[in-house]
Enzyme design. Structure first.
Site, mmCIF file in Angstrom:
data_model
loop_
_atom_site.group_PDB
_atom_site.id
_atom_site.type_symbol
_atom_site.label_atom_id
_atom_site.label_comp_id
_atom_site.label_asym_id
_atom_site.label_seq_id
_atom_site.Cartn_x
_atom_site.Cartn_y
_atom_site.Cartn_z
ATOM 1 N N LYS A 2 -65.793 -24.635 72.287
ATOM 2 C CA LYS A 2 -67.252 -24.029 72.415
ATOM 3 C C LYS A 2 -68.044 -24.769 71.322
ATOM 4 C CE LYS A 2 -70.705 -20.946 72.517
ATOM 5 N NZ LYS A 2 -71.584 -21.885 71.750
ATOM 6 N N GLY A 62 -68.055 -19.682 61.696
ATOM 7 C CA GLY A 62 -69.238 -19.296 61.817
ATOM 8 C C GLY A 62 -69.671 -18.102 60.874
ATOM 9 N N VAL A 83 -71.340 -11.787 61.064
ATOM 10 C CA VAL A 83 -71.649 -10.976 62.420
ATOM 11 C C VAL A 83 -71.096 -11.065 63.561
ATOM 12 C CG1 VAL A 83 -73.611 -10.243 63.752
ATOM 13 C CG2 VAL A 83 -74.079 -10.226 61.190
ATOM 14 N N GLY A 132 -68.218 -13.091 63.698
ATOM 15 C CA GLY A 132 -66.603 -13.098 63.446
ATOM 16 C C GLY A 132 -66.327 -11.460 63.598
ATOM 17 N N GLU A 160 -63.232 -18.272 60.037
ATOM 18 C CA GLU A 160 -63.582 -19.081 58.798
ATOM 19 C C GLU A 160 -65.250 -18.649 58.518
ATOM 20 O OE1 GLU A 160 -62.309 -21.224 56.567
ATOM 21 O OE2 GLU A 160 -60.573 -21.871 57.679
ATOM 22 N N CYS A 203 -70.987 -23.823 54.286
ATOM 23 C CA CYS A 203 -70.536 -22.474 53.783
ATOM 24 C C CYS A 203 -69.903 -22.373 52.372
ATOM 25 C CB CYS A 203 -69.191 -22.151 54.874
ATOM 26 S SG CYS A 203 -68.120 -23.763 54.679
ATOM 27 N N GLU A 237 -75.877 -14.536 51.680
ATOM 28 C CA GLU A 237 -75.977 -16.031 51.925
ATOM 29 C C GLU A 237 -77.053 -16.431 52.608
ATOM 30 O OE1 GLU A 237 -73.450 -17.194 55.568
ATOM 31 O OE2 GLU A 237 -72.773 -18.818 54.235
HETATM 32 P P1 NAD Z 1 -72.712 -18.172 64.320
HETATM 33 O O1 NAD Z 1 -71.995 -16.800 64.003
HETATM 34 O O2 NAD Z 1 -74.332 -17.875 64.869
HETATM 35 O O3 NAD Z 1 -72.399 -19.212 65.403
HETATM 36 C C1 NAD Z 1 -71.199 -19.892 65.453
HETATM 37 C C2 NAD Z 1 -70.568 -20.068 66.761
HETATM 38 O O4 NAD Z 1 -70.420 -18.775 67.554
HETATM 39 C C3 NAD Z 1 -71.772 -20.726 67.608
HETATM 40 O O5 NAD Z 1 -70.883 -21.575 68.620
HETATM 41 C C4 NAD Z 1 -72.126 -19.684 68.508
HETATM 42 O O6 NAD Z 1 -72.521 -19.905 69.775
HETATM 43 C C5 NAD Z 1 -70.939 -18.527 68.625
HETATM 44 N N1 NAD Z 1 -71.285 -17.180 68.996
HETATM 45 C C6 NAD Z 1 -72.381 -16.585 68.586
HETATM 46 N N2 NAD Z 1 -72.301 -15.355 69.189
HETATM 47 C C7 NAD Z 1 -71.206 -15.100 69.820
HETATM 48 C C8 NAD Z 1 -70.498 -14.363 70.227
HETATM 49 N N3 NAD Z 1 -71.004 -12.831 70.493
HETATM 50 N N4 NAD Z 1 -69.166 -14.477 70.648
HETATM 51 C C9 NAD Z 1 -68.475 -15.630 70.235
HETATM 52 N N5 NAD Z 1 -69.180 -16.423 69.802
HETATM 53 C C10 NAD Z 1 -70.162 -16.475 69.475
HETATM 54 O O7 NAD Z 1 -72.887 -18.997 63.042
HETATM 55 P P2 NAD Z 1 -73.892 -20.224 62.582
HETATM 56 O O8 NAD Z 1 -75.042 -19.728 62.531
HETATM 57 O O9 NAD Z 1 -73.779 -21.345 64.000
HETATM 58 O O10 NAD Z 1 -73.159 -20.846 61.673
HETATM 59 C C11 NAD Z 1 -73.330 -20.467 60.351
HETATM 60 C C12 NAD Z 1 -72.498 -19.771 59.754
HETATM 61 O O11 NAD Z 1 -71.128 -20.420 59.795
HETATM 62 C C13 NAD Z 1 -72.555 -19.427 58.152
HETATM 63 O O12 NAD Z 1 -72.409 -18.144 58.086
HETATM 64 C C14 NAD Z 1 -71.622 -20.235 57.689
HETATM 65 O O13 NAD Z 1 -71.264 -19.930 56.029
HETATM 66 C C15 NAD Z 1 -70.427 -20.226 58.545
HETATM 67 N N6 NAD Z 1 -69.460 -21.371 58.127
HETATM 68 C C16 NAD Z 1 -68.444 -21.188 57.768
HETATM 69 C C17 NAD Z 1 -67.515 -22.084 57.723
HETATM 70 C C18 NAD Z 1 -66.171 -22.245 57.015
HETATM 71 O O14 NAD Z 1 -65.473 -23.275 56.984
HETATM 72 N N7 NAD Z 1 -65.889 -21.008 56.300
HETATM 73 C C19 NAD Z 1 -67.981 -23.630 57.951
HETATM 74 C C20 NAD Z 1 -69.246 -23.792 58.472
HETATM 75 C C21 NAD Z 1 -70.026 -22.424 58.563
#
Ligand code: NAD
Length: 501
Positions: free
Chosen positions: A189, A242, A245, A247, A265, A299, A401
């Site tokens: 996705k 991501g 919240v 997660g 992650e 991240c 963050e």
């Molecule tokens: P996000 O959590 O908003 O979105 C991530 C993904 O989750 C997107 O594809 C989104 O469409 C999906 N998503 C949103 N709501 C969902 C739900 N209810 N159920 C299932 N999937 C859903 O995060 P973002 O804004 O895209 O990314 C930023 C975050 O990601 C930051 O907190 C960053 O630190 C983290 N991140 C972590 C790593 C790592 O390896 N640890 C790497 C990159 C980014």
């Protein structure tokens, strides 16, 4: 019915075609319910194109395709799996594909040229690294009373990978390569803010010769398509990267559906620790790079910078000069991110407003602005690299963050004091330590509550080194041999030795 194809302009003005559909069973199809998604260029705020957006019925279709493909893919000889992953890496390397893959990340992520120059080779190395693992997924042989036992590491089945927008292609490959090498089938996705690379590499999946249904790539909203994946009873594992919240929502959905495996992650608030005995210029370079790379939308960004008192004043002065120099060049080049030159934008209006609100809170909570702090231009979503000094341990900019180019700097005296400060965080993704004293490096690295420590540099990722967090940065690992644990399950077979007749 096939989904429409659009023509886009890449970096340097060349034109390329991109399918706009959901990639299910090796075909690009529109959403069953006709749902669509507008994709924006963050450098201009204008709509780049409109693509299909998956609803619940589309997710069900993708799961059915993957289910049908699983027995065949599981039974595919490991070396055949390797060859296909290797072939995909070769396609990524072709100049015309490279140019398109890098262009789409510049277009919808607003990624800087330096970032795509780093992430694309990372994707290619990652595919090759796990291609090499496909025939090395082994178990153990064990003695049990009266007989023997052995373990096998089996694929989990239909899995989902949910990808964030900051480096979508690279993170998609972190999931795809080990998932396929271990015999799983996958639904990826892509993030709603930056989905375009998924459409391009879907074409390459087909060209490489992966059987239909082995990899399905969907675009769409997280709260609809992502949530449907997390809740799906026939998905056995979700690998998520991501925010925290989201997660937590995925963990809840897994608990309420079929107790699918989940790896998370999540975010970070990385400490960068600079001791008096560090090589000064090296530490300064990496500390600055650590919070400015990709506008801090990483991240692993090193956004809490702790500097020991003996070099504090000199370090802060040098940092101020670097900020001033960057800010000057930003203003000259502002707005040119879409062309891949100069300052690049942050991902969206919402993210831009969030960053500006954090900058405001820094001043309100009593920190001193060292440099930056302003929006750049009035088109797109640009912001200056910003640093605060005298930041209190409980200030929002020290705790939360931001996912923007904002650093919080503080002075420390002793090793124990800085260890306590660095660990005073809900997050535990990574840390960077700068020192020339091996005993100190060992003591501090041992004491830090993080998944990765880099010494005398910041943030490099390698295929063979596991990456992931502790505490609220999540659990599970991408990359390295350890990632294979998240994509396999262990079966034990025990056999009694019977007396021969
Ligand atoms: P996000 O959590 O908003 O979105 C991530 C993904 O989750 C997107 O594809 C989104 O469409 C999906 N998503 C949103 N709501 C969902 C739900 N209810 N159920 C299932 N999937 C859903 O995060 P973002 O804004 O895209 O990314 C930023 C975050 O990601 C930051 O907190 C960053 O630190 C983290 N991140 C972590 C790593 C790592 O390896 N640890 C790497 C990159 C980014």
């Amino acid at each position: 019915m096939a989904a429409p194809v659009v023509t886009l302009k890449g970096v340097g003005g060349f034109e390329f075609d991109l399918p706009t559909g959901l990639f299910i069973n090796n075909e690009f199809v529109p959403s069953v319910e006709g749902l669509t998604l507008d994709v924006e260029n963050p450098a201009t705020g204008e709509t780049l194109t409109t693509i299909a957006s998956a609803g619940v019925k589309d997710v069900n279709k993708a799961v059915a395709a993957a289910q049908a493909a699983f027995p065949g893919w599981r039974a595919t000889p490991p070396l055949e799996k390797s060859k296909l992953l290797w072939k995909l890496a070769e396609l990524f390397e072709k100049p015309e594909n490279k140019q398109i893959l890098q262009s789409v990340d510049v277009l919808d992520v607003g990624a800087p040229a330096a970032m795509v120059d780093f992430t694309l080779p990372q994707c290619i190395d990652n595919l090759r690294y796990y291609a090499g693992w496909a025939d090395k997924i082994t178990g153990k042989t064990l003695h049990v009373p009266g007989g023997h036992a052995y373990t096998v590491r089996e694929p989990i089945g239909v899995c989902a990978g949910i990808v964030p927008w900051n480096t979508p292609l690279m993170i998609a490959m972190w999931k795809l390569a080990p998932a396929l090498a271990t015999g799983n089938v996958l639904i990826l996705k892509m993030p709603e803010l930056a989905p375009l690379c998924g459409l391009r590499f879907a074409q390459l999946i087909k060209e490489a010769g992966f059987p239909p249904g082995v990899v399905n790539i969907i675009t769409g909203e997280g709260r609809v398509a992502g949530q449907a994946l997390a809740e799906h009873k026939d998905i056995r594992k979700v690998s998520f990267t991501g925010g925290g919240v989201t997660g937590r929502k995925i963990l809840r959905a897994a608990a309420d559906s079929n107790l699918k495996k989940v790896t998370l992650e999540l975010g970070g608030k990385g400490p960068t620790i600079v001791f008096d005995d560090a090589q000064f210029e090296n530490a300064l370079f990496w500390a600055f790079m650590g919070f400015t790379m990709h506008n801090g939308q990483v991240c692993a960004a090193g956004t809490r910078i702790y500097v020991q008192e003996g070099i504090y004043d000199k370090f802060i002065e040098a940092f101020r000069e670097k900020l001033a120099a960057t800010s000057k060049s930003s203003k000259v080049q502002g707005g040119s991110g879409a062309e891949g030159a100069g300052k690049t934008p942050v991902i969206s209006k919402v993210q831009h407003e969030k960053i500006m609100a954090y900058i405001e809170s820094g001043t309100k909570e009593g920190a001193t602005l060292l440099g930056g702090g302003n929006r750049i231009g009035d088109k797109g979503y640009f912001v200056e690299e910003t640093a605060f000094v005298d930041v209190k341990p409980d200030a929002k900019i020290m705790k939360e963050e931001i996912f923007g180019p904002v650093a919080s700097i503080a002075k420390f005296k002793t090793e124990d004091e800085v260890i306590a400060a660095a660990n005073d965080s809900a997050y535990g993704l990574n840390a960077a330590v700068f020192s020339s004293n091996p005993d100190r490096i060992r003591k501090v690295s041992d004491a830090l509550e993080v998944g990765t420590v880099t010494v005398n540099y910041w943030g490099a990722l390698n295929m063979n080194t596991p990456f992931g967090g502790v505490k609220e940065s999540g659990f599970g690992r991408d990359m390295g041999e350890e990632a294979l644990d998240g994509w396999t399950q262990v079966k034990t077979v025990k056999q009694l030795s019977l007396p021969t007749a």
